[in-house]
Design a protein around this motif. Structure first.
Motif, PDB file in Angstrom:
ATOM      1  N   LEU A 221      45.910 -51.499 -89.676  1.00  0.00           N
ATOM      2  CA  LEU A 221      47.313 -51.612 -90.087  1.00  0.00           C
ATOM      3  C   LEU A 221      48.151 -52.251 -88.982  1.00  0.00           C
ATOM      4  O   LEU A 221      47.995 -51.911 -87.807  1.00  0.00           O
ATOM      5  CB  LEU A 221      47.854 -50.213 -90.389  1.00  0.00           C
TER       6      LEU A 221
ATOM      7  N   GLU B  15      51.714 -47.190 -94.354  1.00  0.00           N
ATOM      8  CA  GLU B  15      52.535 -48.370 -94.626  1.00  0.00           C
ATOM      9  C   GLU B  15      53.983 -47.988 -94.923  1.00  0.00           C
ATOM     10  O   GLU B  15      54.923 -48.648 -94.475  1.00  0.00           O
ATOM     11  CB  GLU B  15      51.957 -49.151 -95.812  1.00  0.00           C
TER      12      GLU B  15
ATOM     13  N   LYS C 122      55.761 -46.167 -91.535  1.00  0.00           N
ATOM     14  CA  LYS C 122      56.108 -46.994 -90.364  1.00  0.00           C
ATOM     15  C   LYS C 122      57.515 -47.584 -90.475  1.00  0.00           C
ATOM     16  O   LYS C 122      58.168 -47.838 -89.459  1.00  0.00           O
ATOM     17  CB  LYS C 122      55.079 -48.104 -90.171  1.00  0.00           C
ATOM     18  N   LYS C 123      58.007 -47.766 -91.702  1.00  0.00           N
ATOM     19  CA  LYS C 123      59.333 -48.339 -91.912  1.00  0.00           C
ATOM     20  C   LYS C 123      60.448 -47.339 -91.590  1.00  0.00           C
ATOM     21  O   LYS C 123      61.604 -47.723 -91.425  1.00  0.00           O
ATOM     22  CB  LYS C 123      59.473 -48.820 -93.356  1.00  0.00           C
TER      23      LYS C 123
ATOM     24  N   VAL D 298      46.290 -44.979 -96.076  1.00  0.00           N
ATOM     25  CA  VAL D 298      46.776 -46.348 -95.837  1.00  0.00           C
ATOM     26  C   VAL D 298      48.171 -46.513 -96.435  1.00  0.00           C
ATOM     27  O   VAL D 298      49.080 -47.056 -95.803  1.00  0.00           O
ATOM     28  CB  VAL D 298      45.811 -47.388 -96.430  1.00  0.00           C
ATOM     29  N   SER D 299      48.345 -46.028 -97.642  1.00  0.00           N
ATOM     30  CA  SER D 299      49.640 -46.123 -98.321  1.00  0.00           C
ATOM     31  C   SER D 299      50.712 -45.322 -97.583  1.00  0.00           C
ATOM     32  O   SER D 299      51.846 -45.787 -97.405  1.00  0.00           O
ATOM     33  CB  SER D 299      49.499 -45.611 -99.756  1.00  0.00           C
TER      34      SER D 299
ATOM     35  N   THR E  72      51.171 -51.825 -87.386  1.00  0.00           N
ATOM     36  CA  THR E  72      52.176 -50.755 -87.349  1.00  0.00           C
ATOM     37  C   THR E  72      53.569 -51.291 -87.051  1.00  0.00           C
ATOM     38  O   THR E  72      54.561 -50.637 -87.376  1.00  0.00           O
ATOM     39  CB  THR E  72      51.818 -49.722 -86.271  1.00  0.00           C
TER      40      THR E  72
END
Length: 601
Positions: free
Chosen positions: A433, A467, A470-471, A463-464, A435
């Motif tokens: 990923l 993702e 991280k935002k 994984v989802s 990051t």
């Protein structure tokens, strides 16, 4: 085979046949590995040690040349207790046959006996029921049989029978082997090697077709180990299996033993003609490296985390391994609790190399940063190291989720991604990923994902989650000086001069793509911390803060004071307070503080 003597061709082809035999046992050797610690890597270590020798070994008629080459390469490639003992035995053979192009069986027997003595002497506390016992029995049998002037083939046949018999009795010599009902893994590995080497009498030289394949990489994708789990009777008391290659040692074998005696246990010093390889189980690998630099050139170093290895073998929390790099600032307590795997970057400084967070601590780094005029550099994990980590993890986990430093911040992501593609040819098993984070922000992401992995979330779900998460993670960094940013080329000398002249102190953050940006500035440290506190307070009001953490560059007191300030605002303590990675700290400099926050959804 010539029954009169042994030359270099005999040793070369016997060694290749030995490798063919032992590599078939690699996984089983890992499964039965319970001594000296149940870290499940004896097969990997022995096979790797021998494979590295085989890859570089060249055939020659001279016995001395071939044995010397084996010995020299083994010191560079040896891994683990068994690998180091085997290396010392090879170095003993090289030293005791120096200058001889051909050996009679009696000459070889004399060298073998002396080599066993060197192998025993290499260890701080030799233990019977191990590889030492098998090598001793094999060598002694050759010596005894050779005295009766028996044919060379008959001598080796009898020696192998003796080694096999002694191997079966190892479980009765060590309590931990008896408790787990297994023979010693290292001893079995050597017997398997000797069984292969003995086949030269029946098979003859190794075909050229096999020799051509030796330098080809072996990718073991798609393998999930079903290794037997063993009760850990001998708890891991020293965390790091540390190995150092010391070029041109300036002191004796005896002195090194004395100096290292109080640094740990399982000490082995494999001595060659111009270099030594030191193996020790220790909680202080940075102290071991510092000490050894006084007595020679530290040419190579490694330190395997045996506590994490034991967790992998006996108490995995998830089917997915969470892997990060040493730039992620996160406490050791959290790494251990959620079994996070870490691959370290390296620090290069004045022709010296260190493993980030392992053979140099952040505290050591910042002290040296104040003393040295030169500027350090860093290097990515090399492809071979990344491949080795992936291969190891995929033998125990179904998948790997890599949460490395952001793509735009380091070449580490690209390295991890490139190697992962080799394992993902048939099926996605490794997700790397981007990051877009580093330091404490990266650490918070790793922590939250590792918790979800321990809760049983699937690979796809993790994984989802990563993702999306991280935002919501932000970082705010307070830098005390531009001095090191200027030295490292991150800030131009002119801007650095102006900032120092005006005493400007910036607040640095990351944008959504992971690139650095200046958010605000102040003229005093106190003003700067108040501005960061105000940012946190506004974030709490507008979005809410789920969790946060604080990291520092050798500034624990200031980090504690800042923690008190933020606890008053957020009404909760930070998840952790920890050190800033030396790789990040080489630019931020001593005194830097950073806070990472996870915003609420």
């Amino acid at each position: 085979m010539n029954e009169a003597c042994l030359n270099g061709y005999h040793f070369y082809h016997s060694f290749l046949l030995g490798f063919q035999s032992i590599r078939k046992q690699r996984e089983y050797l890992n499964e039965i590995n319970v001594f000296p610690v149940a870290d499940g890597d004896t097969g990997n270590n022995l096979v790797r040690t021998i494979k590295m020798i085989v890859n570089r070994l060249e055939s020659d008629r001279s016995a001395s040349k071939v044995l010397s080459s084996m010995a020299s390469i083994s010191l560079e490639s040896a891994r683990g207790n068994s690998g180091l003992i085997f290396s010392q035995y090879l170095n003993g053979l090289a030293i005791n046959t120096d200058g001889k192009d051909a050996l009679t069986i009696h000459e070889f027997a004399e060298a073998a006996r002396k080599s066993v003595e060197m192998a025993y002497d290499a260890m701080e506390t030799p233990v019977e029921g191990t590889i030492l016992t098998v090598l001793n029995a094999w060598s002694d049998s050759i010596y005894q049989e050779s005295r009766d002037r028996k044919p060379l083939g008959q001598v080796f046949e009898k020696a192998l029978e003796t080694a096999q018999k002694v191997l079966g009795n190892t479980k009765n010599q060590l309590k931990v082997l008896k408790d787990n009902d297994v023979i010693d893994a290292g001893a079995l590995g050597v017997v398997s090697f000797l069984e292969g080497a003995e086949m030269i009498r029946y098979k003859g030289p190794v075909p050229i077709s096999f020799r051509k394949t030796l330098n080809q990489s072996e990718y073991l994708s798609g393998i999930i180990s079903t290794a037997t789990r063993h009760s850990l009777r001998n708890r891991v008391t020293h965390r790091y299996c540390t190995e150092i290659l010391l070029n041109r040692p300036r002191t004796s074998h005896k002195v090194l033993k004395e100096k290292l005696a109080d640094k740990g246990d399982s000490l082995i010093i494999s001595k060659g003609k111009e270099k030594d390889r030191i193996h020790i189980h220790t909680n202080y690998p940075w102290e071991v490296v510092d000490l050894l630099r006084k007595y020679g050139e530290v040419a190579e170093q490694k330190a395997d985390d045996m506590i994490r290895q034991e967790q992998v073998m006996n108490n995995r929390l998830s089917k997915t391994a969470v892997l990060t790099d040493s730039i992620a600032d996160i406490s050791q307590e959290i790494l251990d609790k959620y079994q996070v795997h870490v691959i370290s970057l390296k620090i290069l400084w004045d022709n010296e190399e260190y493993i980030d967070r392992v053979t140099i601590t952040p505290g050591q780094f910042y002290r040296q940063q104040q003393q040295r005029s030169s500027f350090p550099g860093s290097s990515l994990p090399d492809e071979a190291s990344v491949q080795s980590v992936y291969q190891y993890l995929l033998e125990h986990y179904e998948n790997i989720l890599v949460l490395s430093v952001g793509k735009s911040l380091s070449g580490t992501w690209n390295q991890m991604k490139k190697v992962a593609e080799r394992f993902n040819r048939d099926k996605l098993r490794i997700a790397v990923l981007d990051t877009c984070l580093n330091s404490v922000a990266q650490g918070l992401l790793v922590k939250e994902v590792a918790i979800k992995a321990a809760e049983g979330k699937s690979f796809e779900e993790l994984v989802s989650i990563a993702e999306a998460l991280k935002k919501r993670i932000k970082i705010y960094v307070s830098v005390s000086t531009f001095k090191y940013m200027v030295k490292g080329g991150r800030v131009s000398p002119l801007k650095g001069f102006i900032a120092r002249a005006l005493r400007i102190k910036p607040i640095v953050s990351l944008d959504e793509k992971g690139k650095g940006k200046a958010m605000d500035k102040a003229f005093t440290r106190g003003q700067l911390m108040k501005k960061i506190a105000r940012i946190i307070q506004n974030t709490e009001k507008e979005k809410g803060i789920e969790s946060y953490a604080i990291v520092h560059a050798d500034s624990e007191k200031k980090a504690g004071e800042f923690s008190v300030l933020l606890e008053g605002i957020l009404k909760k303590a930070p998840d952790y307070i920890s050190d800033i990675s030396s790789v990040v700290g080489m630019h931020s400099g001593r005194g830097a503080l950073a806070i990472g926050v996870v915003e609420k959804e």
